[in-house]
Design a protein around this motif. Structure first.
Motif, PDB file in Angstrom:
ATOM      1  N   GLU A  22       0.791  -1.220   0.000  1.00  0.00           N
ATOM      2  CA  GLU A  22       0.000   0.000   0.000  1.00  0.00           C
ATOM      3  C   GLU A  22       0.831   1.281   0.000  1.00  0.00           C
ATOM      4  O   GLU A  22       0.576   2.193  -0.803  1.00  0.00           O
ATOM      5  CB  GLU A  22      -0.961   0.006   1.193  1.00  0.00           C
ATOM      6  CG  GLU A  22      -1.937   1.164   1.150  1.00  0.00           C
ATOM      7  CD  GLU A  22      -3.052   1.035   2.170  1.00  0.00           C
ATOM      8  OE1 GLU A  22      -3.983   1.850   2.124  1.00  0.00           O
ATOM      9  OE2 GLU A  22      -2.991   0.101   3.007  1.00  0.00           O
ATOM     10  N   ASP A  23       1.823   1.385   0.866  1.00  0.00           N
ATOM     11  CA  ASP A  23       2.587   2.631   0.975  1.00  0.00           C
ATOM     12  C   ASP A  23       3.304   2.963  -0.339  1.00  0.00           C
ATOM     13  O   ASP A  23       3.223   4.096  -0.829  1.00  0.00           O
ATOM     14  CB  ASP A  23       3.605   2.537   2.116  1.00  0.00           C
ATOM     15  CG  ASP A  23       2.938   2.538   3.491  1.00  0.00           C
ATOM     16  OD1 ASP A  23       1.744   2.907   3.553  1.00  0.00           O
ATOM     17  OD2 ASP A  23       3.594   2.148   4.466  1.00  0.00           O
ATOM     18  N   GLU A  24       3.983   1.975  -0.905  1.00  0.00           N
ATOM     19  CA  GLU A  24       4.715   2.206  -2.152  1.00  0.00           C
ATOM     20  C   GLU A  24       3.760   2.460  -3.314  1.00  0.00           C
ATOM     21  O   GLU A  24       4.040   3.269  -4.200  1.00  0.00           O
ATOM     22  CB  GLU A  24       5.617   1.007  -2.467  1.00  0.00           C
ATOM     23  CG  GLU A  24       6.845   0.901  -1.584  1.00  0.00           C
ATOM     24  CD  GLU A  24       7.740   2.121  -1.696  1.00  0.00           C
ATOM     25  OE1 GLU A  24       8.001   2.572  -2.839  1.00  0.00           O
ATOM     26  OE2 GLU A  24       8.176   2.646  -0.648  1.00  0.00           O
ATOM     27  N   ALA A  25       2.620   1.761  -3.298  1.00  0.00           N
ATOM     28  CA  ALA A  25       1.632   1.935  -4.368  1.00  0.00           C
ATOM     29  C   ALA A  25       1.058   3.344  -4.359  1.00  0.00           C
ATOM     30  O   ALA A  25       0.918   3.984  -5.413  1.00  0.00           O
ATOM     31  CB  ALA A  25       0.515   0.901  -4.218  1.00  0.00           C
ATOM     32  N   MET A  26       0.724   3.846  -3.181  1.00  0.00           N
ATOM     33  CA  MET A  26       0.164   5.196  -3.072  1.00  0.00           C
ATOM     34  C   MET A  26       1.208   6.242  -3.471  1.00  0.00           C
ATOM     35  O   MET A  26       0.891   7.252  -4.128  1.00  0.00           O
ATOM     36  CB  MET A  26      -0.336   5.457  -1.651  1.00  0.00           C
ATOM     37  CG  MET A  26      -1.539   4.613  -1.242  1.00  0.00           C
ATOM     38  SD  MET A  26      -2.977   4.815  -2.321  1.00  0.00           S
ATOM     39  CE  MET A  26      -3.338   6.554  -2.118  1.00  0.00           C
ATOM     40  N   LYS A  27       2.460   5.997  -3.111  1.00  0.00           N
ATOM     41  CA  LYS A  27       3.545   6.909  -3.469  1.00  0.00           C
ATOM     42  C   LYS A  27       3.718   6.959  -4.992  1.00  0.00           C
ATOM     43  O   LYS A  27       3.842   8.039  -5.581  1.00  0.00           O
ATOM     44  CB  LYS A  27       4.835   6.449  -2.793  1.00  0.00           C
ATOM     45  CG  LYS A  27       6.043   7.326  -3.088  1.00  0.00           C
ATOM     46  CD  LYS A  27       7.287   6.774  -2.381  1.00  0.00           C
ATOM     47  CE  LYS A  27       8.526   7.591  -2.740  1.00  0.00           C
ATOM     48  NZ  LYS A  27       9.754   7.034  -2.089  1.00  0.00           N
ATOM     49  N   LYS A  28       3.688   5.799  -5.619  1.00  0.00           N
ATOM     50  CA  LYS A  28       3.853   5.746  -7.073  1.00  0.00           C
ATOM     51  C   LYS A  28       2.659   6.383  -7.778  1.00  0.00           C
ATOM     52  O   LYS A  28       2.816   7.071  -8.788  1.00  0.00           O
ATOM     53  CB  LYS A  28       4.032   4.293  -7.539  1.00  0.00           C
ATOM     54  CG  LYS A  28       4.347   4.181  -9.023  1.00  0.00           C
ATOM     55  CD  LYS A  28       4.761   2.774  -9.412  1.00  0.00           C
ATOM     56  CE  LYS A  28       5.132   2.696 -10.874  1.00  0.00           C
ATOM     57  NZ  LYS A  28       5.576   1.342 -11.277  1.00  0.00           N
ATOM     58  N   ALA A  29       1.462   6.161  -7.260  1.00  0.00           N
ATOM     59  CA  ALA A  29       0.265   6.761  -7.856  1.00  0.00           C
ATOM     60  C   ALA A  29       0.353   8.285  -7.842  1.00  0.00           C
ATOM     61  O   ALA A  29      -0.006   8.961  -8.826  1.00  0.00           O
ATOM     62  CB  ALA A  29      -0.979   6.294  -7.109  1.00  0.00           C
ATOM     63  N   ALA A  30       0.841   8.845  -6.739  1.00  0.00           N
ATOM     64  CA  ALA A  30       0.989  10.298  -6.634  1.00  0.00           C
ATOM     65  C   ALA A  30       1.994  10.814  -7.669  1.00  0.00           C
ATOM     66  O   ALA A  30       1.794  11.871  -8.285  1.00  0.00           O
ATOM     67  CB  ALA A  30       1.430  10.675  -5.222  1.00  0.00           C
ATOM     68  N   GLU A  31       3.077  10.061  -7.872  1.00  0.00           N
ATOM     69  CA  GLU A  31       4.089  10.452  -8.866  1.00  0.00           C
ATOM     70  C   GLU A  31       3.502  10.441 -10.280  1.00  0.00           C
ATOM     71  O   GLU A  31       3.783  11.334 -11.087  1.00  0.00           O
ATOM     72  CB  GLU A  31       5.287   9.498  -8.786  1.00  0.00           C
ATOM     73  CG  GLU A  31       6.098   9.632  -7.495  1.00  0.00           C
ATOM     74  CD  GLU A  31       7.171   8.566  -7.372  1.00  0.00           C
ATOM     75  OE1 GLU A  31       7.223   7.677  -8.256  1.00  0.00           O
ATOM     76  OE2 GLU A  31       7.950   8.615  -6.395  1.00  0.00           O
ATOM     77  N   ILE A  32       2.686   9.442 -10.568  1.00  0.00           N
ATOM     78  CA  ILE A  32       2.072   9.342 -11.900  1.00  0.00           C
ATOM     79  C   ILE A  32       1.101  10.495 -12.131  1.00  0.00           C
ATOM     80  O   ILE A  32       1.042  11.074 -13.220  1.00  0.00           O
ATOM     81  CB  ILE A  32       1.371   7.972 -12.051  1.00  0.00           C
ATOM     82  CG1 ILE A  32       2.427   6.874 -12.167  1.00  0.00           C
ATOM     83  CG2 ILE A  32       0.436   7.955 -13.256  1.00  0.00           C
ATOM     84  CD1 ILE A  32       1.878   5.475 -12.106  1.00  0.00           C
ATOM     85  N   ASP A  33       0.339  10.851 -11.097  1.00  0.00           N
ATOM     86  CA  ASP A  33      -0.578  11.987 -11.221  1.00  0.00           C
ATOM     87  C   ASP A  33       0.174  13.275 -11.524  1.00  0.00           C
ATOM     88  O   ASP A  33      -0.293  14.125 -12.300  1.00  0.00           O
ATOM     89  CB  ASP A  33      -1.386  12.149  -9.926  1.00  0.00           C
ATOM     90  CG  ASP A  33      -2.491  11.103  -9.795  1.00  0.00           C
ATOM     91  OD1 ASP A  33      -2.967  10.615 -10.832  1.00  0.00           O
ATOM     92  OD2 ASP A  33      -2.860  10.774  -8.658  1.00  0.00           O
ATOM     93  N   GLN A  34       1.347  13.403 -10.930  1.00  0.00           N
ATOM     94  CA  GLN A  34       2.141  14.609 -11.129  1.00  0.00           C
ATOM     95  C   GLN A  34       2.758  14.631 -12.535  1.00  0.00           C
ATOM     96  O   GLN A  34       2.819  15.686 -13.180  1.00  0.00           O
ATOM     97  CB  GLN A  34       3.257  14.675 -10.071  1.00  0.00           C
ATOM     98  CG  GLN A  34       4.015  15.992 -10.072  1.00  0.00           C
ATOM     99  CD  GLN A  34       4.979  16.083  -8.900  1.00  0.00           C
ATOM    100  OE1 GLN A  34       5.243  15.099  -8.214  1.00  0.00           O
ATOM    101  NE2 GLN A  34       5.514  17.271  -8.668  1.00  0.00           N
ATOM    102  N   GLN A  35       3.193  13.476 -13.019  1.00  0.00           N
ATOM    103  CA  GLN A  35       3.869  13.391 -14.321  1.00  0.00           C
ATOM    104  C   GLN A  35       2.889  13.409 -15.495  1.00  0.00           C
ATOM    105  O   GLN A  35       3.216  13.892 -16.581  1.00  0.00           O
ATOM    106  CB  GLN A  35       4.706  12.115 -14.390  1.00  0.00           C
ATOM    107  CG  GLN A  35       5.851  12.074 -13.387  1.00  0.00           C
ATOM    108  CD  GLN A  35       6.453  10.676 -13.280  1.00  0.00           C
ATOM    109  OE1 GLN A  35       5.994   9.732 -13.926  1.00  0.00           O
ATOM    110  NE2 GLN A  35       7.460  10.533 -12.437  1.00  0.00           N
TER     111      GLN A  35
END
Length: 490
Positions: free
Chosen positions: A48-61
């Motif tokens: 969960e923690d890594e998945a949420m972190k990656k999702a936030a990065e994708i939203d930004q990119q």
């Protein structure tokens, strides 16, 4: 988010056009998993923690047109290496193991921006047909929580069937993608041996193992399989053949008119009446659409299971030598000498089924028995492959049931290894010959309401015809549209 009401392409468009964010989608996915997990038990480890972190990065990119899985939550079977994320193969032997690199299939998905929500349960080291051999817990079938989800990719299948994710990676050594797909009423594809790299897969039977997807729909499966296919310099068994765009050739014009379908008479011997009824109806439906169906014979089918378990267990006994309590993995405590380290680490670290197959394989390879068992089984493997070659001279695909029965009750067969092994009688010949094959929802049993799978077998590297046949059946029937209600109220 209801994954039963969307598909990969639609979700990609929604994410790209910002109708939904990757963060929102990932959060909703984990909420849904947690809501189901106490009953289904599909996951060994959540990310969960890594998945949420990656999702936030994708939203930004932002997401490009060609990044089909960017921001899409998917699951990975727990015998596929994921860097820094615990990979156990559902064994005490690897209970705390964190890989230092990704499997090639995971690396390809990472390059496409997928969200790894977690690692799914399986039979220990992929050895089993029910996911009851996991060292941690048994996964439950979402259609009826008192029944098994099949194995060894039972956790991946249950996660898709329960609506947790759109797709989950599995591995298939003797039917371990197709049987769970059949038991859970979803789509499961085993590509041609060599189509997908095995680099980073915890090995069971190296000449049999193949990575594939469990999905809700045929098109999603084609899209995801294309993404992980192709040659890999790390895997000398991976093919250099060009990877087609299978999904692009699936459309409303796809037809089975004139398709030559072979139905082996051996595939109807010993199957339950309710399964026979559904498969017979499925064949009649394809015939009504213009397919030409003939009965054929694959005479060496009956030797498939005994030959497979000799060969695969022999390979397993060799592959599992690396787990010695010295280099990595579980190590027994309070040992007296080096021999004690080996014996006790393996005795305590491996489960009963794994030890059974190591013993069977070691015996088959031992001096005095190699010619009588392993060598003879290898000859049978060639005969099985020749049976398929002979049929494919005149036919495009081979069809039959995926399994002889629907999902059985938890605990019903786990103490009878011979009965459990025979569950694979219709799937192991495909692995012996290295062919592509998939299971798709064909209907439901008139006796217990459980899903029944139709198995479609193709020529080597002809996944396209398999996908085309499956797509036409899917688009002209309704079985795939039904979703389970947890608890078995179907």
């Amino acid at each position: 988010m209801d994954f039963y009401q969307t598909d990969l392409s639609q979700l990609h468009d929604d994410l790209k056009n910002k109708k939904i964010s990757a963060t929102e989608l990932t959060k909703e996915t984990f909420d849904h998993i947690k809501e189901n997990e106490d009953q289904v038990k599909a996951f060994i480890t959540l990310n969960e923690d890594e998945a949420m972190k990656k999702a936030a990065e994708i939203d930004q990119q932002g997401i490009n047109d060609d990044q089909l899985t960017a921001g899409i939550p998917l699951a990975v079977k727990d015998n596929i290496l994921t860097k820094g994320l615990k990979t156990t193969a559902a064994s005490k032997m690897l209970e705390k193991f964190k890989p230092v690199y990704d499997a090639t299939v995971v690396e390809k998905l990472n390059n496409n921006g997928f969200i790894n929500v977690g690692k799914t349960n399986l039979d220990e080291f992929a050895m089993g047909s029910s996911t009851e051999n996991s060292a941690f817990f048994t996964t439950h079938n979402p259609w009826d929580l008192t029944r098994v989800p099949g194995g060894s990719s039972g956790g991946s299948a249950a996660a898709v069937a329960a609506g947790d994710v759109l797709g989950a990676l599995g591995t298939d050594t003797g039917g371990s993608i197709r049987m769970p797909a059949s038991f859970n009423g979803i789509v499961g594809m085993k590509p041609t041996y060599g189509r997908v790299s095995r680099w980073g897969i915890i090995a069971f039977g190296s000449s049999f193992d193949q990575v594939g997807w469990l999905t809700r729909t045929v098109k999603d499966n084609a899209l995801l399989t294309q993404m992980i296919s192709g040659n890999d310099e790390h895997d000398m068994t991976s093919s250099r053949k060009e990877v087609p765009n299978w999904a692009a050739q699936l459309n409303d014009d796809t037809s089975v008119k004139g398709l030559r379908i072979a139905v082996p008479k051996e595939y109807f011997e010993g199957i339950n009446d309710d399964v026979h009824e559904v498969i017979k109806s499925a064949l009649a439906h394809l015939e009504s659409l213009g397919a030409v169906i003939d009965e054929v014979s694959l005479p060496h089918t009956k030797y498939g299971v005994p030959a497979y378990y000799i060969l695969a267990s022999s390979e397993a006994s060799s592959n599992l030598q690396r787990y010695d309590g010295i280099r990595y993995g579980f190590r027994a405590e309070d040992v007296k000498n080096i021999e004690d380290v080996y014996v006790r680490s393996r005795t305590e670290g491996f489960g009963e089924e794994v030890k059974r197959r190591i013993m069977l394989g070691t015996f088959s390879l031992s001096a005095g028995f190699y010619d009588a068992y392993f060598n003879k089984a290898a000859k049978v493997r060639r005969l099985i492959a020749q049976d398929f070659e002979n049929v494919f001279k005149d036919y495009d695909v081979i069809l039959g049931a995926t399994g002889a029965s629907t999902a059985f009750k938890i605990g019903a067969e786990i103490n009878d290894p011979q009965t459990m092994y025979m569950n694979d009688v219709l799937t192991v010949p495909v692995n012996m010959a290295g062919l592509p094959a998939m299971s798709i929802p064909a209907g439901f049993s008139s006796k217990n309401g459980m899903p029944v799978g139709l198995q479609i077998i193709g020529k080597p590297f002809d996944e396209q015809t398999v996908y085309n046949t499956a797509y036409v059946f899917e688009q002209t029937t309704d079985a795939h549209k039904k979703a389970p209600k947890l608890g078995g109220q179907n």
